[in-house]
Design a protein around this motif. Structure first.
Motif, PDB file in Angstrom:
ATOM      1  N   ALA A   1       0.623  -0.564  -0.013  1.00 49.73           N
ATOM      2  CA  ALA A   1      -0.274   0.190  -0.275  1.00 49.73           C
ATOM      3  C   ALA A   1       1.097   1.336  -0.152  1.00 49.73           C
ATOM      4  O   ALA A   1       1.789   1.267   0.517  1.00 49.73           O
ATOM      5  CB  ALA A   1      -1.046  -0.045   0.974  1.00 49.73           C
TER       6      ALA A   1
ATOM      7  N   TYR B   1      -3.115  -8.322  -1.791  1.00 50.60           N
ATOM      8  CA  TYR B   1      -3.242  -7.270  -1.162  1.00 50.60           C
ATOM      9  C   TYR B   1      -2.884  -5.699  -1.602  1.00 50.60           C
ATOM     10  O   TYR B   1      -1.730  -5.931  -1.304  1.00 50.60           O
ATOM     11  CB  TYR B   1      -4.049  -6.095   0.284  1.00 50.60           C
TER      12      TYR B   1
ATOM     13  N   SER C   1      -2.942  -1.646  -2.282  1.00 48.28           N
ATOM     14  CA  SER C   1      -4.215  -0.676  -2.344  1.00 48.28           C
ATOM     15  C   SER C   1      -3.687   1.290  -2.313  1.00 48.28           C
ATOM     16  O   SER C   1      -2.264   1.175  -1.892  1.00 48.28           O
ATOM     17  CB  SER C   1      -4.442  -0.665  -1.488  1.00 48.28           C
TER      18      SER C   1
ATOM     19  N   LYS D   1     -10.596   7.350  -7.530  1.00 42.52           N
ATOM     20  CA  LYS D   1     -10.798   5.787  -7.297  1.00 42.52           C
ATOM     21  C   LYS D   1     -12.031   4.668  -7.202  1.00 42.52           C
ATOM     22  O   LYS D   1     -11.939   3.577  -7.290  1.00 42.52           O
ATOM     23  CB  LYS D   1      -9.850   5.049  -5.256  1.00 42.52           C
TER      24      LYS D   1
END
Length: 274
Positions: A226, A251, A253, A269
């Motif tokens: 992230a 994951y 992001s 987003k």
């Protein structure tokens, strides 16, 4: 890269939960944990329903106006009036004493949450909604890749600390200065790299370059990545398109974007995901 079947390791599953509504929480401690990171510890009786093991989950910090009374702020929340809100990560949660640590990157007075953290003192208050689901709740990979800038250091650290102690992989952190390095209780088999980016508002390719230079492992790979959206876009393309990782194992992001405040970034987003 050969795939290995997912083993049924149910005992390593961390809790997932719905995001509770906002409560008014009290700041009980403040500590500068690095030159560019401030930790606030908050508490409230209403946090009693927050489950153990929620470190790494998102929460919403709702910010009072300067000079606003606690009663007036609570009344605004009860009336459904949404204050300025920013997204943060649960760094530590001690349910036995109802204490939660939330780490804020110090942007000076340039952002509302940073300004709140800078001036906060024990006895001050804010709103807290959540936490939501933990971002990395199952650990089943042969190898792990973790990458984060300062904004995502809490979620990356929480994931590393929750991993099985025999986990293997690489963790990459991009921080503003050497003093921002933190001690993280990561498994011994996770190789840590700390990169310095003195101006986080300038585009950086350092994380991507390091990840591309790694010898790619055999077996199943999980990621917890992230940070700034431009960096994330490049890493997502590399991992999904070039390396063919299953999206369910990654994951990854964007937490913020250079030149945008959070509200603008969230709108961007939503448009991209529509």
């Amino acid at each position: 890269m050969s795939a290995t079947p997912l083993p049924p390791i149910l005992d390593l599953k961390r809790p997932a939960q719905r995001r509770p509504g906002a409560r008014v929480v009290t700041v009980i401690a403040k500590r500068r944990i690095s030159p560019n990171m401030i930790r606030l510890t908050v508490t409230a009786p209403e946090l009693a329903n927050v489950p153990a093991g929620c470190e790494g989950a998102n929460c919403k910090i709702l910010l009072p106006e300067r000079g606003e009374s606690r009663d007036a702020f609570a009344a605004r929340l009860s009336a459904g009036q949404r204050p300025v809100t920013r997204t943060y990560t649960v760094r530590h949660w001690r349910p036995e004493v109802l204490e939660m640590d939330v780490d804020f990157v110090d942007h000076g007075d340039g952002g509302p949450a940073s300004a709140f953290a800078l001036r906060a003192e024990p006895g001050d208050f804010c709103g807290l909604a959540g936490p939501g689901p933990v971002k990395m709740s199952d650990f089943y990979a042969d190898w792990y890749l973790v990458a984060a800038d300062m904004s995502a250091l809490p979620v990356a650290a929480a994931a590393l600390e929750a991993m099985p102690r025999d986990a293997k992989g690489v963790a990459i952190f991009e921080v503003t200065e050497p003093g921002d390095r933190q001690e993280i209780d990561a498994p011994e088999g996770i190789e840590q790299h700390w990169l310095i980016q003195p101006d986080p508002h300038q585009p950086s390719t350092a994380q991507e370059a390091l990840i591309r230079s790694l010898p790619w492992p055999e077996g199943r790979v999980q990621t917890c990545i992230a940070g700034e959206s431009g960096v994330i876009k490049a890493l997502r393309a590399f991992l999904h398109q070039e390396k063919g990782l299953d999206r369910g194992d990654t994951y990854i992001s964007g937490y913020w974007k250079i030149g945008m405040v959070e509200d603008e970034h969230q709108q961007m987003k939503r448009r991209e995901n529509a």
